[in-house]
Write a protein that holds these residues in place. Sequence first.
Motif, short mmCIF file in Angstrom:
data_model
loop_
_atom_site.label_atom_id
_atom_site.label_comp_id
_atom_site.label_asym_id
_atom_site.label_seq_id
_atom_site.Cartn_x
_atom_site.Cartn_y
_atom_site.Cartn_z
N ALA A 119 0.83 -1.21 0.00
CA ALA A 119 0.00 0.00 0.00
C ALA A 119 0.87 1.26 0.00
N ILE A 120 1.95 1.24 0.78
CA ILE A 120 2.85 2.39 0.83
C ILE A 120 3.51 2.61 -0.53
N ASP A 121 3.99 1.53 -1.14
CA ASP A 121 4.64 1.64 -2.44
C ASP A 121 3.67 2.15 -3.50
N SER A 122 2.43 1.66 -3.45
CA SER A 122 1.41 2.11 -4.40
C SER A 122 1.14 3.60 -4.24
N GLY A 123 1.07 4.06 -2.99
CA GLY A 123 0.84 5.48 -2.72
C GLY A 123 1.98 6.35 -3.22
N LYS A 124 3.22 5.91 -2.99
CA LYS A 124 4.38 6.67 -3.44
C LYS A 124 4.40 6.78 -4.97
N SER A 125 4.06 5.68 -5.63
CA SER A 125 4.04 5.68 -7.09
C SER A 125 2.97 6.65 -7.61
N PHE A 126 1.81 6.63 -6.97
CA PHE A 126 0.72 7.54 -7.37
C PHE A 126 1.14 8.99 -7.20
N LEU A 127 1.72 9.31 -6.06
CA LEU A 127 2.10 10.70 -5.77
C LEU A 127 3.20 11.21 -6.70
N GLU A 128 4.13 10.32 -7.08
CA GLU A 128 5.19 10.71 -8.00
C GLU A 128 4.62 11.14 -9.34
N LYS A 129 3.60 10.43 -9.80
CA LYS A 129 2.98 10.77 -11.07
C LYS A 129 2.05 11.99 -10.92
N ASN A 130 1.35 12.03 -9.78
CA ASN A 130 0.36 13.08 -9.58
C ASN A 130 1.00 14.46 -9.50
N LYS A 131 2.19 14.54 -8.91
CA LYS A 131 2.83 15.84 -8.74
C LYS A 131 3.28 16.46 -10.05
N LEU A 132 3.29 15.67 -11.13
CA LEU A 132 3.69 16.17 -12.44
C LEU A 132 2.56 16.93 -13.13
N ARG A 133 1.35 16.79 -12.62
CA ARG A 133 0.24 17.53 -13.21
C ARG A 133 0.38 19.02 -12.85
N PRO A 134 0.24 19.92 -13.79
CA PRO A 134 0.50 21.35 -13.52
C PRO A 134 -0.41 21.96 -12.47
N GLU A 135 -1.62 21.42 -12.30
CA GLU A 135 -2.55 22.00 -11.33
C GLU A 135 -2.28 21.54 -9.89
N VAL A 136 -1.37 20.59 -9.73
CA VAL A 136 -1.07 20.04 -8.41
C VAL A 136 0.16 20.72 -7.82
N LYS A 137 0.03 21.17 -6.57
CA LYS A 137 1.15 21.77 -5.85
C LYS A 137 1.59 20.81 -4.74
N THR A 138 2.89 20.78 -4.45
CA THR A 138 3.43 19.89 -3.44
C THR A 138 4.18 20.71 -2.40
N THR A 139 3.88 20.49 -1.12
CA THR A 139 4.53 21.21 -0.05
C THR A 139 5.80 20.47 0.39
N ALA A 140 6.58 21.11 1.26
CA ALA A 140 7.83 20.51 1.72
C ALA A 140 7.61 19.20 2.45
N SER A 141 6.46 19.03 3.08
CA SER A 141 6.16 17.80 3.83
C SER A 141 5.77 16.64 2.94
N GLY A 142 5.44 16.93 1.68
CA GLY A 142 4.97 15.89 0.76
C GLY A 142 3.48 15.95 0.51
N LEU A 143 2.76 16.83 1.21
CA LEU A 143 1.34 17.03 0.97
C LEU A 143 1.14 17.60 -0.43
N GLN A 144 0.17 17.04 -1.16
CA GLN A 144 -0.17 17.57 -2.48
C GLN A 144 -1.59 18.11 -2.45
N TYR A 145 -1.82 19.19 -3.20
CA TYR A 145 -3.16 19.76 -3.25
C TYR A 145 -3.39 20.48 -4.56
N GLU A 146 -4.66 20.60 -4.91
CA GLU A 146 -5.04 21.41 -6.05
C GLU A 146 -6.25 22.26 -5.67
#
Length: 249
Positions: A119-146
Amino acid sequence: MKRKIPVLFAALLTTGIVMAQQGQKPKTTAKPALKTAAKTVKTAAPSLKTFKDSVSYAFGISFANYYKSQGVKDINTAFLSKAVNDVFSDKILLFDDETANRIMNKYMFQLQAEKVKPAIDSGKSFLEKNKLRPEVKTTASGLQYEVITEGTGEKPTINDTVVCNYWGKLLDGTEFDNSYNRGQPISFPLRNVIRGWTEGLQLMPVGSKYKFYIPYNLAYGEFENGPIPGGSTLIFEVELLSIKKGPAQ
């Protein structure tokens, strides 16, 4: 979304071992056959002769089934039986209760880490791809938001109480919570929720609607929380309705 403290698996106290394994004898291992062929003698399985025998065996079943269900796959039954016998015989133990609890906690945390690794590996893989979307911002902690809707009101501080509507989903789309379905928003102090919410809500002006992508370490960690499996990356859509200055009374 209130924070729930994960349950630590420190239940295997010396007294718990004693109750669970009262009367159980260690299994014996047959010695290798000698070259001068000797007859093999089969040892009959112990029979339940008294109620005490039955109770002891029942405790053994309960103990084994519980820890097997927790992921314990390999255990040295000889040392398990030795610990039980040492306690009942008032012998000097190999280590004290504090050490036993520390060892058990470490072992159960290791088991949990192995269990939730996919589950952790799946989440990391998702977040790595998700952060490449231009509407997504990533904070220093790793939190992503749009930002779905940007409000114009005040932003809350960590000392405030907020009123929100939201829904929460797992990465596979399973919805585990929804205040809209309950027909009323939720009010909570920002200090009393998961770290991803504490950080994310402080980015939102009142009137905003954001979508958060929260890694497991900013959510519920490695342990499950109700319908949320351990190690889960979570997706929330949150609408900040209002702020109550200061913590809830």
